[in-house]
Design an enzyme around this catalytic site. Sequence first.
Site, PDB file in Angstrom:
ATOM      1  N   TYR A   1      -8.942   8.879   1.415  1.00 24.39           N
ATOM      2  CA  TYR A   1      -7.595   9.058   1.956  1.00 24.39           C
ATOM      3  C   TYR A   1      -7.083   7.791   2.623  1.00 24.39           C
ATOM      4  CZ  TYR A   1      -3.753  10.782   4.784  1.00 24.39           C
ATOM      5  OH  TYR A   1      -2.517  10.962   5.347  1.00 24.39           O
TER       6      TYR A   1
ATOM      7  N   TRP B   1      -3.209   5.190   3.416  1.00 22.79           N
ATOM      8  CA  TRP B   1      -1.874   4.765   3.008  1.00 22.79           C
ATOM      9  C   TRP B   1      -1.870   3.579   2.065  1.00 22.79           C
ATOM     10  CZ3 TRP B   1       3.544   5.194   4.507  1.00 22.79           C
ATOM     11  CH2 TRP B   1       3.863   6.494   4.922  1.00 22.79           C
TER      12      TRP B   1
END
Length: 777
Positions: A116, A118
């Site tokens: 996970y 950005w």
Amino acid sequence: MSDATDKRPVYTASHWGLYEVHEPHTERTRIGPYAGDPDPSPIGYFQNHPTTEALRVRKPAVRRGWLQAREGGPAVPRGQDEYVEVEWDEALALVAGELRRVREAHGNQAIFGGSYGWASAGRFHHAQSQIHRFLNCWGGYVRHMDSYSLGAARSLMPYLVAPMDHLMHSHTDWETLAQHTKIFLSFGGVPAKNAQVAVGGTAGHQVRGGLQKMQQAGVRFINVSPTRDDLATGGEIEWWPIRPNTDTALLLALAHTLRVRGLHDSAFLQSHCTGFEVFEAYLLGETDGQPKTPAWAAAITGLPAADIEQLALDLAGNRSMINMAWALQRAHHGEQPYWALLSVAAMLGQIGLPGGGFACCYGAENMMGSRHRRIFGPTFDQKKNPVADFIPVARIADMLLQPGESFTYHGVTHRYQDIRLVYWAGGNPFHHHQDLARLVQAWQKPETIVVHEQYWTPAARMADIVLPATTTLEREDIFYAAREPVIAAMKSVQPPAGQARDDYAIFAELSRLLGIEDGFTEGLDARGWLERLYGEWRAKLAERTDVALPPFEDFWREGLVPLPQTGEPVVLLEEFRRDPVKHPLHTASGRIEIFCRTIADFGLADCPGYACWREPHEWLGSPVAQRFPLHLISDQPRNKLHSQLDHSPHSRADKIGGREPVYLNPSDAQARGIVRGDLVRLFNTRGACLAAAVPSADIRQGVVRLSTGAWFDPAPDAAGAPVLDKHGNPNVLTADIPSSSFSQGCSAHTCLVQLERFTGVAPDVTAYRQPAGTTTA
Ligand SMILES: Nc1nc2c(c(=O)[nH]1)N[C@H]1C(S)=C(S)[C@@H](COP(=O)(O)OP(=O)(O)OC[C@H]3O[C@@H](n4cnc5c(=O)[nH]c(N)nc54)[C@H](O)[C@@H]3O)O[C@H]1N2
Ligand SMILES: Nc1nc2c(c(=O)[nH]1)N[C@H]1C(S)=C(S)[C@@H](COP(=O)(O)OP(=O)(O)OC[C@H]3O[C@@H](n4cnc5c(=O)[nH]c(N)nc54)[C@H](O)[C@@H]3O)O[C@H]1N2
Ligand SMILES: [Mo]
């Protein structure tokens, strides 16, 4: 450079904006704002600053203790080790060997590739997409569901009204709000600091301007928030300093008042909603003996009952928009404020009308409220994952610590796999996860951890094999983001640092070593992929829409291509409102589910079938507050994106004595003999951290704000907490508990702490020191 055309800037993008880069590939390369951006964010200007670049990973590096353990040597815990730099060939052979070994011995479900994070802007070099495609070609991996951002809401909202992605893409636009809204009630403000960010970037920051337009139009603003400064319009704002995590009680009291005053829109509830009567029985106390009156809510929220009652009347008598920050659902029982928001908005009956209804959320990112046309973007195929196992994203430590244990998700029971190899690219678990002392423990369990990183972040320092990745500045890509007016060719503006390679190039080479190259690369290099993605996208747009893009060569030469606009206003759920039969929702009933039979049938005590008040596991009204009397808000940092660029001069400028500022009410500071700049220790049973105190009347009494993002910098705690973070990382304090057994979302915003002046010898911040054995700039 002599030729005048060479002076034309080239473009690059980050999640903070679109940029014009001047004099690329020179000593004087400057990153400046895109000229069309009315309110650019400075975060990205420092990407190529020498201070930022100094912390690049320059060569593949392998943890010494991991190498020794392979030879039968003693285990050294991850995080306390030095590294051995190796050549690319050797590093990749090690990674390929581990992927083979783990797959043969334990199967693909022993590989966690959730990864996970950005990552960076650009449609192709998106680290998560790259790693997922690569691991899918290798037979699959345990994946993650949902996000840290929206664990509870992303799970909940599709059952009640629509998927979060649809809601976010369809928010009523700022012009329409300025024209029609009379009252703008927000829970958790509309933080312009957060709207610096847009997934994939933005060519125009619009939130500050949008709020100003509304203010000029005379809109009444009410900010229900423990922190005042998360809503600024340039005009007057009523601040309701609510106790954190009690917003559901306030919303229920608004609903109660609407109901007992007969101000609810029965016709709308009949025609567009289902299950109001179940909620009504709960509101009136028929279900649990407690009517949800303003007086009841006042005792929970700390807000005056008379004001609550009056607010309900005002909302009903005006065109009202109710907005809610995502922070409210990153909490224990985080489903409830969202469900209550929707229920109140449904009772007001203004959903689908211009300027009325609900929003979730203006300000969380720049896109919400954009009037730019919604045009789909290019996509990079991640292929199919043959492994069915997954975790809700925030359950990573549970999975690593408790293999074989079960968890529930959307009413179904699943099991955690026994993970032997963790592969991460584009995220920082030692930024994003809660209860970091527990994560450090969990992180010792896998046999091998591979990380691709650009900088020596905490995640890199906790890995066994660290592979240096390029930044967007060092590669070519396509800038596209949702509801943006332009697309842009992102050009390389500097050479890769040290031996850094693109994530794609790393996976391409690994796929060659593993014999899966054809499937992964399909014979293309990075430029080949850009041409293919663009070409396929262009063809699809031509087939399905009236959008005609120029051929790739023209796009690449021009650098910037405008997308056609209609100028049409956007009104959330307008069609559904106009004709709920012709345009039903994708919920079980086709309507807004104020009571949801599907969720009720899951039989979960912590998330029943309608919006209700459930006490969080810790809050200012709970017994824990005797020992830990301050509610910690660990919000998004204003000077960076999560932990990205924490080491840049822009982020460091806000630190005090090198430590993250913690904001607290002047009365709480005074009671502890604390003045501005004092070094303080925040602590609870989970951990402790140091920070620099900043008394501020913008913070409610009993609340402290320590924004996320300071790179994790652990040390033993002399006072006995499980860990002391020297730098100011709030996630050593937060609890690793799920929002509910329905969503398993993260509950970072449910956290009590104590704060005291730090009187010992202040330890140095070492977060930005590279591990021993690695090459520095
Ligand atoms: N207490 C608390 N905790 C929170 C939150 C909160 O509100 N409170 N918020 C949560 C939320 S909403 C989120 S979204 C998460 C965010 O958590 P993350 O998304 O994990 O945080 P980032 O710091 O953005 O991590 C991205 C990492 O990827 C690296 N990177 C960037 N581009 C590339 C690339 O191209 N290739 C490779 N290999 N690496 C790259 C960066 O250097 C950086 O280390 O945090 C969550 N954590
Ligand atoms: N500059 C910058 N912008 C970002 C990010 C970043 O890291 N940096 N991250 C991006 C990401 S990934 C996300 S998910 C979004 C997140 O967007 P949000 O989750 O909305 O943002 P936060 O900053 O965590 O919180 C917003 C406000 O909610 C308030 N709040 C917290 N708890 C409560 C509560 O219980 N009740 C009420 N009424 N208010 C409360 C806080 O005081 C805070 O001001 O932001 C995005 N934007
Ligand atoms: Mo997020």
